[in-house]
Scaffold this motif. Structure first.
Motif, PDB file in Angstrom:
ATOM      1  N   VAL A 204       0.864  -1.184   0.000  1.00 21.89           N
ATOM      2  CA  VAL A 204       0.000   0.000   0.000  1.00 21.89           C
ATOM      3  C   VAL A 204       0.897   1.229   0.000  1.00 21.89           C
ATOM      4  O   VAL A 204       1.728   1.393   0.888  1.00 21.89           O
ATOM      5  CB  VAL A 204      -0.928   0.028   1.229  1.00 21.89           C
ATOM      6  N   GLU A 206      -0.371   4.656  -0.767  1.00 23.08           N
ATOM      7  CA  GLU A 206      -1.075   5.900  -0.466  1.00 23.08           C
ATOM      8  C   GLU A 206      -2.207   5.641   0.524  1.00 23.08           C
ATOM      9  O   GLU A 206      -2.830   4.572   0.484  1.00 23.08           O
ATOM     10  CB  GLU A 206      -1.652   6.515  -1.750  1.00 23.08           C
ATOM     11  N   GLU A 208      -5.200   6.687   0.582  1.00 20.35           N
ATOM     12  CA  GLU A 208      -6.486   6.425  -0.059  1.00 20.35           C
ATOM     13  C   GLU A 208      -6.580   5.015  -0.635  1.00 20.35           C
ATOM     14  O   GLU A 208      -7.671   4.570  -1.039  1.00 20.35           O
ATOM     15  CB  GLU A 208      -6.745   7.450  -1.168  1.00 20.35           C
ATOM     16  N   ASP A 209      -5.445   4.293  -0.676  1.00 23.76           N
ATOM     17  CA  ASP A 209      -5.460   2.924  -1.197  1.00 23.76           C
ATOM     18  C   ASP A 209      -5.767   1.886  -0.121  1.00 23.76           C
ATOM     19  O   ASP A 209      -5.965   0.709  -0.432  1.00 23.76           O
ATOM     20  CB  ASP A 209      -4.106   2.585  -1.830  1.00 23.76           C
ATOM     21  N   ILE A 212      -9.267  -0.158  -0.372  1.00 26.91           N
ATOM     22  CA  ILE A 212      -9.321  -1.067  -1.528  1.00 26.91           C
ATOM     23  C   ILE A 212      -8.367  -2.234  -1.337  1.00 26.91           C
ATOM     24  O   ILE A 212      -8.707  -3.390  -1.606  1.00 26.91           O
ATOM     25  CB  ILE A 212      -8.999  -0.303  -2.827  1.00 26.91           C
ATOM     26  N   ALA A 213      -7.142  -1.938  -0.853  1.00 28.53           N
ATOM     27  CA  ALA A 213      -6.149  -2.997  -0.670  1.00 28.53           C
ATOM     28  C   ALA A 213      -6.595  -3.994   0.391  1.00 28.53           C
ATOM     29  O   ALA A 213      -6.458  -5.215   0.212  1.00 28.53           O
ATOM     30  CB  ALA A 213      -4.804  -2.382  -0.288  1.00 28.53           C
TER      31      ALA A 213
END
Length: 248
Positions: A204, A206, A208-209, A212-213
């Protein structure tokens, strides 16, 4: 009278413990809250787990299993495991179960502790999986962290002990502001932390990820599907860097 005494004598010997509940997978989430993980990162990380656990894709992955149910637990760690953070094992087979578990995980972030002991996190997770009341076709320890092992026992023997018990270790390498190490953190996780059939590291980069990750990782672990090429599939390799004295 003699028959009554005989019955009382025999009955305890005939009593047996209830068999463990059968599930598709025993999944234990182990989350880094060490000092290198600031409050905002810790909050973002925890929110990512909460959102992933409630997401329809996660629920669908659970239901798509042969039995359609999993067992799941959660804890946070730094130099040692934060026992107050432990969310005990729970059966999940529908959205309501997942919602209840997510609510238990969703607690205020109060701070972090010194040290990053992946080894202690693995040892605690191994014992928790071994002693729970479930029996899964797969047993998975899901570790997320932003630094190498820098306190506690060596990480390689802890990993080896988990693998000997049939536990697969997967990793989420947090590379937003990773701790200093001689090897890129995702490569360190690949070489020193994860292992077992189908194990993988998901990086990961960022904030903001995160969501989702984490959702992607949980779906892969619940479904047993092989990771995509964006992950780092590995069986783990013992190298010199695994025992190097890292410090934050």
């Amino acid at each position: 009278m003699m028959e009554t005494l005989l019955a009382l004598t025999v009955a305890p010997a005939q009593m047996t413990a209830a068999p463990p509940a059968q599930v598709d997978v025993e999944l234990l989430l182990a989350v880094d809250v060490s000092a290198s993980m600031d409050i905002e990162e810790a909050r973002t990380q925890r929110l990512g787990y909460v959102e992933a656990l409630k997401h329809p894709d996660f629920i669908n992955a659970v239901k798509s299993g042969m039995l359609g149910r999993i067992a799941i637990g959660y804890y946070e760690w730094s130099g040692a495991v934060n026992l107050q953070s432990v969310v005990q094992w729970q059966l999940i087979d529908d959205a309501e179960d997942a919602q209840r578990f997510a609510e238990k995980v969703d607690k205020p972030v109060t701070g972090s502790r010194r040290g990053t002991s992946l080894s202690n996190a693995i040892l605690f997770g191994t014992q928790s999986i071994d002693s729970n009341a479930f029996s899964g076709a797969r047993r998975v320890l899901d570790l997320s962290g932003d630094g190498p092992n820098n306190s506690g026992p060596a990480v390689a023997p802890a990993r080896a002990a988990a693998l000997e018990r049939g536990i697969v270790i997967n990793g989420l390498a947090v590379l937003i502001r990773p701790s200093v190490s001689l090897t890129p953190l995702d490569q360190y996780y690949k070489n020193c932390v994860v292992g077992g059939p189908g194990s993988f590291v998901l990086p990961v980069h960022e904030p903001e990820d995160f969501a989702i990750a984490i959702r992607q990782k949980l779906i892969l672990e619940v479904s047993g599907v092989a990771p995509s090429v964006s992950a780092l599939p590995t069986a783990g390799e013992d190298t010199a860097e695994c025992t190097f004295p890292f410090w934050q």
